[in-house]
Design an enzyme around this catalytic site. Structure first.
Site, PDB file in Angstrom:
ATOM      1  N   ASP A 239       0.810  -1.222   0.000  1.00  0.00           N
ATOM      2  CA  ASP A 239       0.000   0.000   0.000  1.00  0.00           C
ATOM      3  C   ASP A 239       0.844   1.273   0.000  1.00  0.00           C
ATOM      4  O   ASP A 239       0.408   2.317   0.476  1.00  0.00           O
ATOM      5  CB  ASP A 239      -0.967   0.022   1.194  1.00  0.00           C
ATOM      6  CG  ASP A 239      -1.971  -1.118   1.152  1.00  0.00           C
ATOM      7  OD1 ASP A 239      -2.274  -1.588   0.048  1.00  0.00           O
ATOM      8  OD2 ASP A 239      -2.427  -1.542   2.232  1.00  0.00           O
ATOM      9  N   GLU A 240       2.053   1.209  -0.552  1.00  0.00           N
ATOM     10  CA  GLU A 240       2.916   2.380  -0.555  1.00  0.00           C
ATOM     11  C   GLU A 240       3.395   2.754  -1.953  1.00  0.00           C
ATOM     12  O   GLU A 240       4.303   3.570  -2.102  1.00  0.00           O
ATOM     13  CB  GLU A 240       4.120   2.165   0.373  1.00  0.00           C
ATOM     14  CG  GLU A 240       3.743   2.076   1.849  1.00  0.00           C
ATOM     15  CD  GLU A 240       4.937   2.115   2.779  1.00  0.00           C
ATOM     16  OE1 GLU A 240       6.051   2.411   2.295  1.00  0.00           O
ATOM     17  OE2 GLU A 240       4.760   1.856   3.978  1.00  0.00           O
TER      18      GLU A 240
END
Length: 295
Positions: A239-240
């Site tokens: 999620d980055e």
């Protein structure tokens, strides 16, 4: 004789050129000069110089005379003269070309249904060549839209084999984009590297807040006043990856987790559709950990 607005008039082939290079004077002049020298007409142009990375980014739509192949070949040959001078990295594609795409899903249908509907309606320049699910639940939806469905179950022990099958599907269909439409599995670092810049995810939270599982329940527990969704490129860091698009919805203390989920699903599908559209239209360029989005 054809009038300018006559639908029977032959359309001039139109192309989209995207490029990046170290920022310095003269780039726009050199590129526009190449296009003008071919008798091309720039119909849209956007540019950005990144103060963070020191790179220059540009997106140009151009109508070129001649047949599609002749015009594109002439532009490629002419660009070769300025590539070395400016250390250009560039890409050229036909405006509106449907990008071959694989959509990956688990059990939730809202994002898949939205993408397939938009494609059928002609609102997304995609050619969805396959839907891959780690559960069989959405096979009927894919069939309804006439898209082949592949059930590829994933467990901790079978993950290498499952990812090998995914790559086989991507390569055999000629897919250029993979969309994780609420696909609830983490891709391996190796697969992220292999498909870098070609996998878009929708995360049901306004990142960087509430990463990982059950973000709406995390948001409820924190009493947030805004919920949101984030569409980003997938990297090995959960999620980055570089963010393409985000959207929020205002909520208050009366909303329970189930209501937050329902509201969030509408935000998710809109956010994902915009990110996919911008990628397919070559409006998104990577700038380190960030993106440049020419809307």
């Amino acid at each position: 004789m054809h009038l300018a607005n006559d639908p029977a008039a032959p359309a001039t082939p139109e192309w989209v050129l995207t490029l990046s290079c170290p920022d310095r004077p003269g780039i726009v002049h050199a590129v526009s000069g190449v296009i003008a020298g071919l008798g091309g007409n720039i119909t849209e142009s956007q540019q950005f110089g990144s103060p963070v990375t020191g790179r220059f980014y540009m997106r140009v739509q151009v109508a070129l005379p001649g047949t599609p192949d002749d015009g594109a070949d002439a532009l490629r040959d002419a660009l070769a003269r300025v590539v070395a001078e400016f250390d250009l990295t560039w890409d050229l594609d036909r405006v509106g070309r449907a990008v071959p795409t694989v959509i990956m899903v688990s059990k939730e249908a809202h994002c898949l249904n939205d993408l397939l509907f938009r494609q059928r309606a002609g609102d997304l320049p995609l050619d969805v060549v396959a839907v891959v699910g780690n559960h069989p639940d959405l096979a009927g939806l894919a069939t309804f839209y006439g898209v082949p469905f592949h059930h590829v179950p994933v467990t901790r022990d079978t993950k290498p084999e499952a990812e090998a099958e995914l790559l086989r599907i991507v390569e055999s269909t000629g897919a250029e984009l993979v969309v994780l439409a609420r696909y609830m599995q983490i891709l391996s670092d190796e697969l992220c590297v292999r498909l870098a810049g070609h996998v878009i995810n929708i995360h049901h939270s306004f990142l960087p807040s509430f990463k990982g599982a059950r973000p709406y329940h995390q948001a409820f527990e924190r009493g947030v006043k805004l919920i949101g969704a984030t569409s980003h490129y997938v990297t090995g860091d959960l999620d980055e990856g570089p963010i393409i698009e985000q959207e929020v919805e205002r909520v208050d203390h009366t909303r329970n987790p189930a209501e937050l989920v329902a509201l969030g699903q509408d935000v998710e599908r809109r956010t994902l559709a915009r990110a996919v559209r911008w990628h397919a239209e070559h409006r998104v360029l990577l700038d380190g950990l960030r993106t440049v989005v020419f809307r």
